[in-house]
Structures are given as C-alpha cells and as structure tokens.
Design an enzyme around this catalytic site. Structure first.
Site, PDB file in Angstrom:
ATOM      1  N   ASP A  87      58.640  20.307  32.796  1.00  0.00           N
ATOM      2  CA  ASP A  87      58.097  21.554  33.317  1.00  0.00           C
ATOM      3  C   ASP A  87      58.713  21.797  34.698  1.00  0.00           C
ATOM      4  O   ASP A  87      58.578  20.957  35.592  1.00  0.00           O
ATOM      5  CB  ASP A  87      56.568  21.357  33.393  1.00  0.00           C
ATOM      6  N   GLU A 208      80.094  51.058  23.615  1.00  0.00           N
ATOM      7  CA  GLU A 208      79.679  50.060  22.618  1.00  0.00           C
ATOM      8  C   GLU A 208      79.147  50.796  21.408  1.00  0.00           C
ATOM      9  O   GLU A 208      78.368  51.750  21.558  1.00  0.00           O
ATOM     10  CB  GLU A 208      78.608  49.141  23.202  1.00  0.00           C
ATOM     11  N   ASP A 227      72.321  47.467  33.967  1.00  0.00           N
ATOM     12  CA  ASP A 227      72.876  46.466  33.048  1.00  0.00           C
ATOM     13  C   ASP A 227      74.386  46.299  33.232  1.00  0.00           C
ATOM     14  O   ASP A 227      74.876  45.171  33.290  1.00  0.00           O
ATOM     15  CB  ASP A 227      72.557  46.891  31.599  1.00  0.00           C
ATOM     16  N   HIS A 232      79.511  45.154  36.171  1.00  0.00           N
ATOM     17  CA  HIS A 232      80.821  45.118  35.507  1.00  0.00           C
ATOM     18  C   HIS A 232      81.719  46.287  35.935  1.00  0.00           C
ATOM     19  O   HIS A 232      82.873  46.099  36.318  1.00  0.00           O
ATOM     20  CB  HIS A 232      80.672  45.173  33.983  1.00  0.00           C
TER      21      HIS A 232
HETATM   22  C1  BG6 Z   1      76.316  42.341  29.320  1.00  0.00           C
HETATM   23  C2  BG6 Z   1      75.280  43.405  29.077  1.00  0.00           C
HETATM   24  O1  BG6 Z   1      76.356  41.992  30.676  1.00  0.00           O
HETATM   25  O2  BG6 Z   1      77.605  42.829  28.936  1.00  0.00           O
HETATM   26  C3  BG6 Z   1      75.298  43.857  27.640  1.00  0.00           C
HETATM   27  O3  BG6 Z   1      73.994  42.877  29.397  1.00  0.00           O
HETATM   28  C4  BG6 Z   1      76.698  44.254  27.219  1.00  0.00           C
HETATM   29  O4  BG6 Z   1      74.391  44.933  27.435  1.00  0.00           O
HETATM   30  C5  BG6 Z   1      77.686  43.154  27.561  1.00  0.00           C
HETATM   31  O5  BG6 Z   1      76.691  44.492  25.825  1.00  0.00           O
HETATM   32  C6  BG6 Z   1      79.115  43.560  27.263  1.00  0.00           C
HETATM   33  O6  BG6 Z   1      79.971  42.485  27.477  1.00  0.00           O
HETATM   34  P1  BG6 Z   1      81.334  42.360  26.660  1.00  0.00           P
HETATM   35  O7  BG6 Z   1      81.992  41.148  27.225  1.00  0.00           O
HETATM   36  O8  BG6 Z   1      80.961  42.209  25.241  1.00  0.00           O
HETATM   37  O9  BG6 Z   1      82.104  43.623  26.921  1.00  0.00           O
END
Ligand code: BG6
Length: 459
Positions: A87, A208, A227, A232
C-alpha cells in the site's frame, strides 16, 4: 547535458496498471532484446501478487501489445523482474523497496500511477531513503492547468532536483518528431526561408479515426485541448518554430523551446473552435449533456522576429476520417506569372510536409511542367519515407531516462509555458459544436481558417 551515471535499477510503480500493460512491458522486452536493459526491474503495485503472477501479466502484455513474446529476450527480462506488493500510503512498501534495491545507487523510479498518488509516493521515496541518487519519471498529464502543474512541480522538487525529473511526453520520443529537429538543423537550405518572409502559414493536424475507446471517464476530465494540444502539438510547434540552439547540450535546446512557447500569444476566444462528435455522449462514463471537446482547432500567432504575422493553425480530433499526424508548412507563392496558357495556374505555393504518424515522411511540394503538354503538375520530393518508425517511443524514452539524458523530456518551464497558452481558453471555454463521426470536424473550423485558405487534410 547527460548526467554521468547510468541507472542501475528500474522501479516501476503501478506495474499492474494499464500503462505498464500497454506500453511499458513491451518496451522492456524491446530494450532487453536490443541490449539496452540489463538491470533489475523492480515492479511495485498494491495487488498482493506473486512474482510468477507478475510474469504472466508481463507475458500477456507483450503478446498483446508488443508484437509477441521473444522467448530469449523474455526469458532474460523475467530474470530481471522483482515484485514488491504494498500500500503506497504505508512506510512498509518503501522499506521493502529499499531493501530489494540493495546497493543500487541511481535507480530510475517510473511513476505509472494516477497523478493524485504522486505526492504520497514521492514523499514515501524521500522518507525511506529510496530517492537518494535516484531519478523519477512522470507521465502526462502534468497537471490540468498552470496552477496544478506548478503544484505538481513543487511536489516533485520537494524530493528530486529538476535534473533528476523526467517528464514523458511520448511525442518527443517519436523518431518522426525528432526528425523535425534534425531536418531543420542539419540542413543549411532551410534556414534562409524558414521565417515570415517566405512562409505563408503552418498547419498541424492530429487526426484519429477512432473515438475515446472506453476511456470516457478519463476523457471527460481532459478533452482534446488538455489531452493532446497542451502537450504533443505545442511540443511539435516548439520544434518547428524554435531558433537554433546555441550548442549541443540538452538545456540549450530546451531554452529555445521555452522561448518559442513564451512567444505564442494565448488565442482569443474567436480563434478557438471546439467540437464534439455525435455519439460521444453515449460513451460509458460520459455525461448526457457533456460539453467536453473531442475536437479543437486553434489559430495561433507568435510574437517573434521570425514568425510575426504567420498564422499557425492547429487541430486535433477523434472520429475523423483518418489516423494521421501531419505538419504542413506552406511557402508564399511565386510573385509573378511567367507563362501563359489557361492550364497553367498562377503558381502553386511550395510546401514542406512532415508526416509524424503513423508513417515517417518528409516531403517537399514542388511544381513542374507536365510532360508533353503546356500545363503544370504538382509533385512531392521525398527526403524520407518509411512505412514504420524503427524504435517505439517508450523504448527510446526509458533508455534516455536511464542514461540521464534529458533532451527528450519536458522541462518544468516548458510545461508551464505551454499551460500559459491554453489556460485562458480553459478558463472561458467557447461553445462546443457537434460534428458527424468520419468527417473533418465542425464546419466552424473551416470558417476559422478561411482568412488564410483551407485545411490540408492528411491522406
Ligand atoms: C495520448 C492521448 O497522449 O496520445 C490519446 O492521451 C491519443 O488520446 C494518443 O490517442 C496518441 O498517441 P499516438 O502515439 O498514437 O499518436
């Protein structure tokens, strides 16, 4: 600059969780196979499992997400695995960990656990002595706004210094994203044109073709901006737009990324379009009246000598027609029409196209005369084209963290600078527009870009 000492143990908190299952165990096998991992891997989790049960889980994970078990590499990985159940809120688990780490002097502690547990585990590592000489790896989300990111950083800094903290944004571990940096700064032909005098606009699309895939509850708390845009996509923009680093060390590069992020003007409300695909509200864990965006498009401007007045359009969305992440840098068109004939347009602008995912592509768009006819033809010259990247991001990132190389990780000020850009949007969210799955998002996004052309949809 790389730290001196290679990690001599890898500690994986959250070893029975989703991230370990989907990403980390497959990477560990790849690292062993490539001769990049040969130290004890101490798995920690609350489940009262035996080591054998953990090995079965690791095996399943690699079968399912790692392209299959390689008997030799998996055998070697199995011999490195250890398991510490416990834990996280008690001292016992850290004492057990300390004991199992033995003489390891630079363990790498990977916190593959929910952020709400970070303070508890970080404190536990500090109090037990496990943090001495150690490094820590944390995953995005790094907070949910600037304030919580700063608080998270204070928690980490209460035990670890900044040089020992490795924040994973897996985009930085993608071969293709690293190639943006290499392509920019290992060629001399690019620099004279990579600025406001020649570049007309920049677009980044992260599309996506799937929805939230059972992660409705998680997605309700983040949405597309938190997200993938705050991290990114802004990281990609930083690499595209930064000045050359003053030298080869890790901090020189990250200093320039911070400068460019700081130059991005937080967008006004009318420069942001949020969308939600039809059907999202029926996902498990999603509110029936959810206003969370599964799509976002932003128009950004950078206040800098190099990029003043060049629009940067970025968009990310779920349930779009394809899965692809692509950058389009469009140059200004030729200034004069030199050839007559109705089939000869004024001159298409040249472009640079970086396909970041799923394949590797860097292409330069050009116009030539079509053979035999008095007309033009558009073609692309490929600088690089590969159906698949060679090394998976987590494999590369874990190896870099174990070597103490911070180049591919986000520094505290980078993370905070990125939050400063999106924080005002998140505080006062514009309305969310519906779009049909399989389309390129709400039509309002087309209106957003209309003053500077249209979206270039990845094929
Ligand atoms: C993640 C997100 O950080 O990156 C996801 O939380 C997303 O929602 C993913 O689908 C995409 O990553 P990649 O490498 O598949 O382009």
């Amino acid at each position: 600059m790389a730290q001196q000492n290679q990690s001599d143990a890898l500690v994986l908190f959250g070893a029975t969780g989703d991230l370990a299952y989907k990403k980390i165990f497959p990477s560990l096998q790849a690292m062993v196979k490539g001769g990049r991992l040969d130290v004890p891997v101490v798995c920690v989790a609350k489940e009262a499992w035996t080591l054998e049960q953990l090995k079965v889980r690791a095996c399943e994970s690699i079968e399912k997400h790692g392209g299959g078990v390689d008997s030799q590499a998996f055998g070697r990985l199995s011999s490195l695995l250890r398991y510490v159940p416990g834990d996280y809120t008690t001292g016992q688990v850290y004492d057990d960990l300390h004991q199992i780490l033995g003489n390891a002097s630079h363990p790498l502690c990977y916190l593959a656990i929910p952020p709400s547990l970070f303070p508890i585990v970080v404190e536990g590592l500090g109090c037990s002595g496990c943090a001495a000489g150690a490094r820590v790896v944390v995953e995005k989300p790094f907070g949910r706004d600037l304030e919580s990111a700063q608080s998270l950083n204070r928690t980490l800094h209460s035990v670890f210094d900044e040089r020992s903290i490795f924040r994973i944004d897996h985009y930085l571990g993608k071969e293709t994203v690293r190639n943006v940096l290499f392509f920019r700064f290992t060629n001399s032909f690019l620099e004279p044109i990579w600025n406001r005098n020649f570049v007309q606009s920049v677009q980044v699309t992260m599309a996506e073709d799937f929805g939230v895939g059972g992660r409705g509850k998680f997605y309700e708390e983040v949405g597309a901006i938190r997200d993938v845009i705050q991290n990114h996509i802004l990281q990609v923009i930083a690499l595209l737009a930064m000045e050359p680093p003053v030298g080869p060390d890790d901090d020189a590069l990250r200093d320039e990324k911070v400068r460019v992020l700081k130059s991005i003007r937080p967008p006004a409300q009318d420069s942001v379009i949020r969308g939600q695909f039809h059907g999202y509200r029926n996902e498990q864990g999603v509110a029936a009246d959810s206003q969370v965006e599964t799509y976002a498009a932003l128009r950004l401007f950078l206040d800098s000598w190099r990029w003043q007045d060049v629009p940067f359009y970025i968009r990310a969305g779920k349930c779009l027609p394809v899965t692809a992440t692509e950058v389009m840098v469009t140059l200004k068109p030729p200034p004069q029409r030199c050839f007559s004939g109705k089939e000869i347009p004024m001159g298409e602008p040249n472009h640079f196209r970086f396909r970041l995912s799923p394949e590797v592509e860097i292409a330069i768009g050009a116009t030539v005369k079509a053979a035999g006819a008095l007309m033009t033809e558009q073609l692309e010259l490929y600088a690089c084209r590969d159906p698949k990247t060679l090394q998976e991001p987590y494999d590369l990132l874990l190896g870099a963290a174990m070597a103490g190389e911070s180049l591919v990780f986000s520094r505290q000020d980078e993370v905070e600078a990125a939050w400063r850009i999106v924080d005002p949007i998140l505080r006062e969210l514009p309305a969310v527009h519906a779009y049909e799955p399989g389309t390129w998002g709400p039509r309002e996004a087309d209106e957003l870009i209309a003053p500077h052309g249209s979206w270039q949809n990845p094929r």
